[in-house]
Design a protein around this motif. Sequence first.
Motif, mmCIF file in Angstrom:
data_model
loop_
_atom_site.group_PDB
_atom_site.id
_atom_site.type_symbol
_atom_site.label_atom_id
_atom_site.label_comp_id
_atom_site.label_asym_id
_atom_site.label_seq_id
_atom_site.Cartn_x
_atom_site.Cartn_y
_atom_site.Cartn_z
ATOM 1 N N GLU A 172 -10.293 12.073 18.122
ATOM 2 C CA GLU A 172 -11.000 11.622 19.315
ATOM 3 C C GLU A 172 -11.022 10.104 19.417
ATOM 4 O OE1 GLU A 172 -14.827 13.450 19.226
ATOM 5 O OE2 GLU A 172 -14.013 15.455 19.447
ATOM 6 N N SER A 173 -10.276 9.441 18.554
ATOM 7 C CA SER A 173 -10.235 7.986 18.552
ATOM 8 C C SER A 173 -9.514 7.482 19.793
ATOM 9 C CB SER A 173 -9.516 7.498 17.299
ATOM 10 O OG SER A 173 -9.361 6.104 17.342
ATOM 11 N N SER A 174 -10.074 6.480 20.411
ATOM 12 C CA SER A 174 -9.432 5.912 21.589
ATOM 13 C C SER A 174 -8.551 4.742 21.172
ATOM 14 C CB SER A 174 -10.485 5.436 22.587
ATOM 15 O OG SER A 174 -11.190 4.339 22.051
ATOM 16 N N ARG A 175 -7.623 4.412 22.013
ATOM 17 C CA ARG A 175 -6.735 3.280 21.737
ATOM 18 C C ARG A 175 -7.539 1.991 21.615
ATOM 19 N NH1 ARG A 175 -1.349 3.121 24.690
ATOM 20 N NH2 ARG A 175 -0.735 4.066 22.753
ATOM 21 N N GLY A 176 -8.584 1.848 22.409
ATOM 22 C CA GLY A 176 -9.423 0.642 22.354
ATOM 23 C C GLY A 176 -10.100 0.482 21.011
ATOM 24 N N ALA A 177 -10.560 1.589 20.428
ATOM 25 C CA ALA A 177 -11.219 1.520 19.121
ATOM 26 C C ALA A 177 -10.227 1.105 18.043
ATOM 27 C CB ALA A 177 -11.840 2.865 18.776
ATOM 28 N N ARG A 178 -9.004 1.616 18.125
ATOM 29 C CA ARG A 178 -7.991 1.233 17.131
ATOM 30 C C ARG A 178 -7.616 -0.230 17.278
ATOM 31 N NH1 ARG A 178 -5.357 6.615 18.482
ATOM 32 N NH2 ARG A 178 -4.408 5.344 20.083
ATOM 33 N N ASN A 179 -7.509 -0.709 18.515
ATOM 34 C CA ASN A 179 -7.186 -2.124 18.734
ATOM 35 C C ASN A 179 -8.304 -3.026 18.232
ATOM 36 O OD1 ASN A 179 -4.747 -1.435 19.884
ATOM 37 N ND2 ASN A 179 -5.478 -1.619 21.990
ATOM 38 N N THR A 180 -9.543 -2.628 18.491
ATOM 39 C CA THR A 180 -10.679 -3.404 17.999
ATOM 40 C C THR A 180 -10.682 -3.437 16.477
ATOM 41 O OG1 THR A 180 -11.966 -2.803 19.948
ATOM 42 C CG2 THR A 180 -13.192 -3.612 18.043
ATOM 43 N N GLY A 181 -10.427 -2.308 15.844
ATOM 44 C CA GLY A 181 -10.356 -2.257 14.385
ATOM 45 C C GLY A 181 -9.267 -3.152 13.833
ATOM 46 N N THR A 182 -8.129 -3.208 14.524
ATOM 47 C CA THR A 182 -7.023 -4.060 14.092
ATOM 48 C C THR A 182 -7.418 -5.533 14.171
ATOM 49 O OG1 THR A 182 -5.438 -2.419 14.865
ATOM 50 C CG2 THR A 182 -4.609 -4.646 14.521
ATOM 51 N N VAL A 183 -8.038 -5.941 15.270
ATOM 52 C CA VAL A 183 -8.420 -7.341 15.453
ATOM 53 C C VAL A 183 -9.501 -7.742 14.450
ATOM 54 C CG1 VAL A 183 -9.502 -8.970 17.062
ATOM 55 C CG2 VAL A 183 -7.716 -7.418 17.862
ATOM 56 N N VAL A 184 -10.519 -6.905 14.298
ATOM 57 C CA VAL A 184 -11.596 -7.220 13.355
ATOM 58 C C VAL A 184 -11.053 -7.288 11.933
ATOM 59 C CG1 VAL A 184 -13.748 -6.333 12.359
ATOM 60 C CG2 VAL A 184 -13.425 -6.320 14.824
ATOM 61 N N GLY A 185 -10.171 -6.360 11.592
ATOM 62 C CA GLY A 185 -9.561 -6.376 10.258
ATOM 63 C C GLY A 185 -8.712 -7.606 10.029
ATOM 64 N N ALA A 186 -7.958 -8.028 11.040
ATOM 65 C CA ALA A 186 -7.110 -9.216 10.902
ATOM 66 C C ALA A 186 -7.948 -10.479 10.715
ATOM 67 C CB ALA A 186 -6.206 -9.358 12.127
ATOM 68 N N VAL A 187 -8.991 -10.615 11.494
ATOM 69 C CA VAL A 187 -9.854 -11.798 11.369
ATOM 70 C C VAL A 187 -10.539 -11.817 10.012
ATOM 71 C CG1 VAL A 187 -11.929 -12.904 12.290
ATOM 72 C CG2 VAL A 187 -10.168 -12.071 13.852
ATOM 73 N N THR A 188 -11.112 -10.697 9.614
ATOM 74 C CA THR A 188 -11.806 -10.614 8.332
ATOM 75 C C THR A 188 -10.837 -10.846 7.177
ATOM 76 O OG1 THR A 188 -13.354 -9.033 9.297
ATOM 77 C CG2 THR A 188 -13.286 -9.154 6.903
ATOM 78 N N GLY A 189 -9.677 -10.221 7.241
ATOM 79 C CA GLY A 189 -8.673 -10.416 6.187
ATOM 80 C C GLY A 189 -8.180 -11.840 6.118
ATOM 81 N N GLY A 190 -7.992 -12.477 7.274
ATOM 82 C CA GLY A 190 -7.572 -13.877 7.297
ATOM 83 C C GLY A 190 -8.604 -14.791 6.674
ATOM 84 N N LEU A 191 -9.866 -14.542 6.985
ATOM 85 C CA LEU A 191 -10.935 -15.361 6.392
ATOM 86 C C LEU A 191 -11.019 -15.158 4.869
ATOM 87 C CD1 LEU A 191 -13.733 -14.919 9.083
ATOM 88 C CD2 LEU A 191 -12.369 -16.976 8.623
ATOM 89 N N LEU A 192 -10.908 -13.914 4.436
ATOM 90 C CA LEU A 192 -10.941 -13.652 2.988
ATOM 91 C C LEU A 192 -9.715 -14.221 2.288
ATOM 92 C CD1 LEU A 192 -12.326 -9.998 2.864
ATOM 93 C CD2 LEU A 192 -13.451 -12.068 2.053
ATOM 94 N N GLY A 193 -8.556 -14.078 2.907
ATOM 95 C CA GLY A 193 -7.333 -14.635 2.325
ATOM 96 C C GLY A 193 -7.407 -16.137 2.194
#
Length: 100
Positions: free
Chosen positions: A39-60
Motif C-alpha cells: 500500500e506504499s505510495s510513490r510519494g512515501a518512497r520518494n520522501t524516504g529516499t530524500v530523507v535517507g540521502a540527507v541523513t546519510g550525507g550528514l552522517l558521512g
Amino acid sequence: MHNKLLAMTLACSALAVASAPIIADAQPHRHKVWVCRNESSRGARNTGTVVGAVTGGLLGNAVSHGGGKTGGTLIGAGVGAVAGHQIAKNNGKRCGYEWR
C-alpha cells in the motif's frame, strides 16, 4: 384433487433435486491464507529516499576525516538514499490472514 397433490409433490421433488448442487456449492472449502499487500505510495518512497540521502550525507560528513569529507558525504548520501527508500517501501506493506 389427486392430480393436484401429485403435481405438487413432483414439483417439490424437482425443486429439491435442482437445488441440491447449489446447496453443496454454497459451502466451499475455506482456509486461512497469509496475504501481504503493498500500500506504499510513490510519494512515501520518494520522501524516504530524500530523507535517507540527507541523513546519510550528514552522517558521512561527520564520520569522515580531513580531505575525505566530500567522499564521505557522497557515500553516506548514496547509502542513506537506498536505505531510506527500502524502509519506506517496506513500511507500506500490510500483511494479515484472510479466509479464502
